[in-house]
Write a protein that holds these residues in place. Structure first.
Motif, short mmCIF file in Angstrom:
data_model
loop_
_atom_site.label_atom_id
_atom_site.label_comp_id
_atom_site.label_asym_id
_atom_site.label_seq_id
_atom_site.Cartn_x
_atom_site.Cartn_y
_atom_site.Cartn_z
N VAL A 155 0.84 -1.21 0.00
CA VAL A 155 0.00 0.00 0.00
C VAL A 155 0.87 1.26 0.00
O VAL A 155 0.63 2.19 -0.76
CB VAL A 155 -0.98 -0.01 1.20
CG1 VAL A 155 -1.55 1.38 1.48
CG2 VAL A 155 -2.10 -1.02 0.98
N PHE A 156 1.92 1.28 0.81
CA PHE A 156 2.68 2.55 0.82
C PHE A 156 3.54 2.70 -0.44
O PHE A 156 3.90 3.80 -0.81
CB PHE A 156 3.40 2.81 2.15
CG PHE A 156 4.71 2.11 2.44
CD1 PHE A 156 5.85 2.34 1.68
CD2 PHE A 156 4.81 1.28 3.55
CE1 PHE A 156 7.05 1.73 1.98
CE2 PHE A 156 6.02 0.66 3.88
CZ PHE A 156 7.14 0.88 3.08
N TYR A 157 3.82 1.56 -1.10
CA TYR A 157 4.52 1.68 -2.38
C TYR A 157 3.52 2.01 -3.51
O TYR A 157 3.66 3.03 -4.20
CB TYR A 157 5.30 0.40 -2.70
CG TYR A 157 5.84 0.41 -4.10
CD1 TYR A 157 6.81 1.35 -4.49
CD2 TYR A 157 5.36 -0.48 -5.07
CE1 TYR A 157 7.28 1.40 -5.78
CE2 TYR A 157 5.83 -0.43 -6.37
CZ TYR A 157 6.78 0.51 -6.72
OH TYR A 157 7.23 0.57 -8.01
N ASN A 158 2.52 1.18 -3.68
CA ASN A 158 1.63 1.31 -4.84
C ASN A 158 0.54 2.36 -4.71
O ASN A 158 0.19 3.01 -5.68
CB ASN A 158 0.98 -0.04 -5.16
CG ASN A 158 1.88 -0.89 -6.03
OD1 ASN A 158 2.37 -0.42 -7.05
ND2 ASN A 158 2.09 -2.14 -5.62
N GLY A 207 1.58 -10.25 3.85
CA GLY A 207 1.56 -10.01 2.41
C GLY A 207 2.69 -10.78 1.78
O GLY A 207 3.23 -11.71 2.39
N THR A 208 3.08 -10.38 0.57
CA THR A 208 4.15 -11.10 -0.13
C THR A 208 5.31 -10.17 -0.50
O THR A 208 6.32 -10.60 -1.02
CB THR A 208 3.61 -11.72 -1.43
OG1 THR A 208 2.96 -10.69 -2.21
CG2 THR A 208 2.59 -12.81 -1.14
N PHE A 209 5.12 -8.89 -0.25
CA PHE A 209 6.05 -7.88 -0.75
C PHE A 209 7.50 -8.14 -0.35
O PHE A 209 8.40 -8.15 -1.19
CB PHE A 209 5.59 -6.50 -0.25
CG PHE A 209 6.09 -5.35 -1.06
CD1 PHE A 209 5.29 -4.79 -2.05
CD2 PHE A 209 7.35 -4.82 -0.86
CE1 PHE A 209 5.74 -3.72 -2.82
CE2 PHE A 209 7.80 -3.75 -1.62
CZ PHE A 209 6.99 -3.21 -2.60
N LEU A 210 7.72 -8.36 0.94
CA LEU A 210 9.11 -8.50 1.41
C LEU A 210 9.77 -9.77 0.88
O LEU A 210 10.98 -9.80 0.66
CB LEU A 210 9.17 -8.44 2.94
CG LEU A 210 8.87 -7.09 3.59
CD1 LEU A 210 9.19 -7.13 5.08
CD2 LEU A 210 9.64 -5.95 2.93
N GLN A 257 0.35 4.82 -2.00
CA GLN A 257 0.80 6.10 -1.44
C GLN A 257 2.05 6.64 -2.15
O GLN A 257 2.44 7.77 -1.92
CB GLN A 257 1.06 5.95 0.07
CG GLN A 257 -0.21 5.58 0.85
CD GLN A 257 0.06 5.16 2.30
OE1 GLN A 257 1.20 5.07 2.73
NE2 GLN A 257 -1.00 4.92 3.04
N HIS A 258 2.66 5.78 -2.99
CA HIS A 258 3.86 6.18 -3.74
C HIS A 258 4.92 6.80 -2.83
O HIS A 258 5.52 7.81 -3.14
CB HIS A 258 3.49 7.17 -4.87
CG HIS A 258 2.35 6.67 -5.70
ND1 HIS A 258 2.42 5.54 -6.49
CD2 HIS A 258 1.07 7.11 -5.82
CE1 HIS A 258 1.26 5.33 -7.08
NE2 HIS A 258 0.42 6.26 -6.69
N TYR A 259 5.14 6.15 -1.71
CA TYR A 259 6.08 6.70 -0.73
C TYR A 259 7.53 6.50 -1.16
O TYR A 259 8.41 7.28 -0.80
CB TYR A 259 5.82 6.07 0.64
CG TYR A 259 6.62 6.69 1.74
CD1 TYR A 259 6.38 8.00 2.14
CD2 TYR A 259 7.62 5.97 2.40
CE1 TYR A 259 7.12 8.59 3.15
CE2 TYR A 259 8.36 6.56 3.42
CZ TYR A 259 8.11 7.87 3.78
OH TYR A 259 8.83 8.44 4.79
N THR A 260 7.81 5.43 -1.93
CA THR A 260 9.15 5.25 -2.48
C THR A 260 9.01 5.08 -4.00
O THR A 260 7.92 4.79 -4.49
CB THR A 260 9.86 3.99 -1.92
OG1 THR A 260 9.12 2.84 -2.32
CG2 THR A 260 9.97 4.03 -0.41
N SER A 261 10.12 5.23 -4.71
CA SER A 261 9.99 5.16 -6.16
C SER A 261 10.20 3.75 -6.70
O SER A 261 9.82 3.46 -7.82
CB SER A 261 10.93 6.15 -6.85
OG SER A 261 12.22 6.03 -6.31
N THR A 262 10.84 2.86 -5.92
CA THR A 262 10.96 1.48 -6.39
C THR A 262 10.47 0.54 -5.28
O THR A 262 10.50 0.91 -4.09
CB THR A 262 12.43 1.11 -6.72
OG1 THR A 262 13.19 1.15 -5.49
CG2 THR A 262 13.04 2.07 -7.73
N PRO A 263 10.06 -0.67 -5.68
CA PRO A 263 9.62 -1.63 -4.66
C PRO A 263 10.78 -2.06 -3.75
O PRO A 263 10.56 -2.33 -2.56
CB PRO A 263 9.08 -2.81 -5.46
CG PRO A 263 9.56 -2.63 -6.86
CD PRO A 263 9.84 -1.18 -7.05
#
Ligand SMILES: *[C@@H]1O[C@H](CO)[C@@H](O)[C@H](O)[C@H]1NC(C)=O
Ligand SMILES: *[C@@H]1O[C@H](CO)[C@@H](O)[C@H](O)[C@H]1NC(C)=O
Ligand SMILES: *[C@@H]1O[C@H](CO)[C@@H](O)[C@H](O)[C@H]1NC(C)=O
Ligand SMILES: *[C@@H]1O[C@H](CO)[C@@H](O)[C@H](O)[C@H]1NC(C)=O
Ligand SMILES: *[C@@H]1O[C@H](CO)[C@@H](O)[C@H](O)[C@H]1NC(C)=O
Length: 769
Positions: free
Chosen positions: A293-296, A321-324, A298-304
């Motif tokens: 959510v904060f990546y996709n 989740g699966t992100f990490l 909220q766009h808090y960082t520019s890369t995953p």
């Protein structure tokens, strides 16, 4: 030989009939596995820190990153199975997380009232007892392979806005009470066995998360703007108490941003506050897909990869989740974080698994290893669910008085309303499959003949098609009980309410039935959030109002017990019941707790809002009357100060002193209150003690500082000792977020009684630098 064979086959036979209770294979460190039997991480005699260090040292990077997510992968060469971290047990073992699977052996679990109802009991012993029962059932289900050992409960966010769909899950709007609830429930779940854990609890959702979806703003995009003062004296209070007093094994960060920073990416919140300052001994988990959510969103960082690195470096140990699992290794290869950062996270999760006994070999020989299907839904557990509902039901109005009903005079009851014969509505959200249900209709049938008419097809009550039948029933019966209110279609996760009134035509049904009713009309409300029932409060034809919250699997029996006086109601509202006007011009997104006359902003909760209410925080009637008198209380409390060793500066502002400068140990204010039951029925009295700090500190105008419950027979008197921790509860937070003790006159309110006490600073001793 022969007898040994018989013995073995008998054991085998018992294993078969006990089924899954003894069937679970070890999660790791199987004594039969020669590869691991001698390894240090399996050695129960070593300190956990050494075992974890040994284990982490044996993992490859690829294995490590696949342990950073809720569905943690197996590590076959070390004999470690896969593990689902996500189980839930908000008020009973719940099917909300994938870790719990109800099956033939475990077809149900005891479903306690929703938390907002249990909170209304103000009974710390009950809160812990429920946690003990839930963890017995959770351990039994774990032994049977039907549940995990890590439970992401309780939810201790402040019930800040009455429209919040998840307010039902919380212990209400008072931070101190929510903190006491958190610590008690967590102790019940985790057991009191030092570092060993019965199950691991989790206080969520850190922090300032109490909006799901309002006016186009959802929790995934919400940026909560919170002052330091509100953060310290409201939003973080229950979390801090959960960690420092409940010793919780986990904290969950939320979806929303706070002042522009996603909570799961905030090192000041996770590493500095929760882990260093509060001293969390456990792991920090994200809400499900928070990192995504904060990546996709909220766009808090520019890369995953940056998102993965930021989260772990902020102090996140586990990703729901699966992100990490997907991006951490790439982040490592790009130098965005170090292997030591990953090891730090694993240290926190693996240590909790070890404290749960998951690396101790054969589960059946361990503590709680004997629990199985017969320990779930026991008569004693189900009785506690009934008892919790009885203690949590709140009597809001009782004119004349018309309750309790009489078995002799009220033989036929019209039971009306869309919630009159409900089952799953009674258990709210984050529930499991209950052992069984007693609906209000079924409960009332144990006392009287009933005529049942739903009146509305559902709680939305969009038309009056069914009104006629209800009106006829009321006309025929000796008394009318309307069971109205809300359900998960009106307030839930993802669903905040629009207003505070009863939905659709419900109000109309109640008024028309009351008009037709031959006998007394009783309104029973099921809801998590407060409802503006001013119309019923002011209607003399509606003689009594009861709020049952969502009262759990036995809720209908408890409601009937209250209606007929088998139970003398004792619950008190854990949240303010506002009039509809309160929300008509109040954005849910405005987080400020304090009122602002310039902005026309009313402030939030009884601690700050002073306007009109339908029923106040703490309201709740009994079938008897209690009179409080102060037997003894100090007029002056001396606050010893020290802590001026660094600068040698021992002056303090004449208005307040920092708590960090006070000698707080054992600094308490003890009140003795005599409570007399002056009515004709035995009853339980809940003493709520509020303090009103000296003016001029932008402090709450009053706040709960202690509560005690006592059972008192009719005509009897009892002395109650109330202990108020001065530094914790008579202190306030300044605009810089610093806790201070305001000096001067504090008014203590106990029911109608007020006692005045003056706090005065005295130099205790100087520490020479
Ligand atoms: C609190 O709850 C426990 C557990 O149900 C009960 O035994 C006790 O009597 C309650 N306390 C009071 C004062 O009612
Ligand atoms: C991680 O990878 C899996 C498998 O390719 C995929 O299903 C999942 O959506 C990915 N998750 C994220 C957050 O990218
Ligand atoms: C009440 O609800 C129960 C359980 O859903 C159902 O079996 C029963 O038929 C209902 N009673 C009436 C009178 O509708
Ligand atoms: C009344 O509401 C019910 C439930 O929503 C619906 O099934 C029914 O058709 C409605 N009746 C009329 C006359 O609108
Ligand atoms: C001592 O404390 C007072 C009050 O906080 C402050 O105004 C003053 O500057 C301090 N003096 C020194 C020497 O630190």
């Amino acid at each position: 030989m022969a007898s040994a064979t018989v013995h073995t086959s008998l054991t085998f036979f018992f294993l078969l009939i006990l089924g899954k209770a003894l069937a679970r294979d070890p999660f790791a460190c199987d004594p039969r596995d020669a590869r691991t039997a001698g390894l240090p991480f399996c050695r129960t005699t070593l300190p956990i820190s050494e075992r974890v260090k040994d284990l982490v040292g044996r993992l490859t990077t690829n294995e490590k990153v696949r342990l950073l997510v809720n569905k943690a992968a197996a590590v076959p060469h070390l004999g470690i199975k896969e593990y689902e971290w996500w189980s839930e047990a908000l008020h009973g073992v719940s099917f909300t997380g994938p870790g719990v699977i109800f099956d033939d052996d475990f077809s149900g679990a005891t479903s306690f009232p929703q938390v907002i109802t249990t909170a209304a009991s103000f009974n710390v012993t009950l809160w812990e007892a429920i946690g003990q029962v839930v963890s017995d059932e959770a351990r039994a289900m774990y032994n049977g392979g039907a549940a995990g050992l890590t439970y992401w409960s309780p939810n201790v966010n402040i019930f800040r806005d009455p429209r919040w769909g998840r307010g039902q899950e919380t212990p209400g709007e008072d931070p101190m009470m929510a903190g006491v609830y958190a610590a008690s429930y967590v102790k019940g779940l985790q057991g009191n066995n030092g570092d060993r854990l019965k199950v691991a609890a989790c206080c969520k959702h850190l922090t300032a998360y109490d909006l799901d979806d309002w006016n186009g703003v959802d929790r995934y995009h919400f940026n909560a703007k919170v002052t330091k003062q509100d953060m310290e004296d409201t939003f973080n209070v229950p979390f801090k108490m959960c960690v420092t007093e409940g010793n919780v094994a986990s904290v969950m960060c939320s979806y929303n941003k706070v002042n522009g920073v996603p909570t799961c990416a905030d090192p000041n919140l996770l590493k500095k506050t929760v882990r260093s300052q509060w001293g969390l001994n456990g792991y920090i988990v994200s809400d499900c897909d928070s990192v995504d959510v904060f990546y996709n969103a909220q766009h808090y960082t520019s890369t995953p990869e940056e998102a993965a690195a930021v989260a772990i470096k902020a102090g996140l140990d586990l990703d729901c989740g699966t992100f990490l699992a997907n991006y951490t290794e790439k982040a490592l290869n790009r130098g965005l974080l170090s292997e030591a950062d990953i090891d730090g996270a694993l240290f926190n999760t693996l240590a909790v698994q070890m404290r749960l006994g998951m690396y101790d070999g054969e589960p059946s020989t361990q503590p709680f290893g004997n629990l199985g299907p017969r320990d779930v839904c026991t008569p004693a557990h189900q009785e506690l669910a009934l008892e919790a509902a009885r203690q949590g039901i709140v009597l809001l109005k009782n004119d004349r008085p018309s309750l309790p009903l009489s078995n002799l005079r009220h033989r036929t009851i019209a039971v009306i309303g869309p919630n009159a014969n409900v089952t799953d509505t009674m258990i709210g959200n984050y529930a499991g499959f209950p052992c069984q249900y007693t609906s209000p209709l079924q409960g009332i049938r144990n006392y009287a003949k009933t005529i049942y008419q739903p009146g509305c097809a559902d709680v939305a009550c969009s038309n009056d098609t069914l009104f006629g039948g209800a009106i006829n029933a009321a006309h025929q019966a000796d008394a009318t009980v309307l069971v109205m209110g809300l359900d998960q279609s009106i307030e839930a996760e993802f669903i905040d309410r629009i207003g505070l009134l009863l939905p659709g035509r419900q109000q109309d049904l109640v008024s028309r039935v009351a008009m037709a009713s031959k006998g007394p009309t009783i309104l029973v409300l099921m809801s998590g959030g407060p409802i503006d029932v001013s119309f019923a409060k002011n209607d003399p034809r509606i003689s009594a109002i009861i709020w049952a919250g969502y009262p759990g699997q036995a809720g209908g029996a408890a409601i009937a017990d209250v209606l007929y006086g088998t139970t003398n109601p004792e619950g008190k509202l854990p949240m303010t019941w506002y009039p509809q006007d309160y929300v008509s011009n109040l954005p849910m997104t405005e987080m400020s707790m304090r009122p602002s006359s310039i902005k026309g902003y009313p402030g939030r909760t009884y601690r700050f809002y002073k306007g009109p209410v339908v029923y106040p925080f703490g309201h709740g009637l009994s079938y008897t009357n209690f009179v409080n008198t102060i037997a003894s209380a100090p007029n002056v409390v001396h606050v010893p100060i020290f802590g001026c060793h660094r600068s040698g500066n021992c002056t303090f502002s004449d208005q307040s002193i920092k708590v960090s400068h006070a000698k707080c140990d054992k600094l308490s204010l003890v009140l003795h209150v005599d409570v007399k039951n002056v009515g004709s029925k035995d009853g339980t009295h809940t003493l709520l003690v509020f303090s009103e700090p000296p003016a001029g500190h932008l402090a709450p105008h009053k706040q709960l500082v202690a509560f005690e419950k006592v059972h008192i027979p009719a005509g009897a008197r009892q002395r109650v000792r109330i202990h108020i921790h001065v530094c914790k509860f008579l202190s306030i937070i300044d605009t810089a977020g610093v806790r201070r003790i305001p000096l001067g006159v504090h008014n203590l309110h106990i029911g109608d009684v007020t006692h005045t006490v003056s706090l005065q600073a005295v130099a205790h001793r100087l520490i020479k630098s």
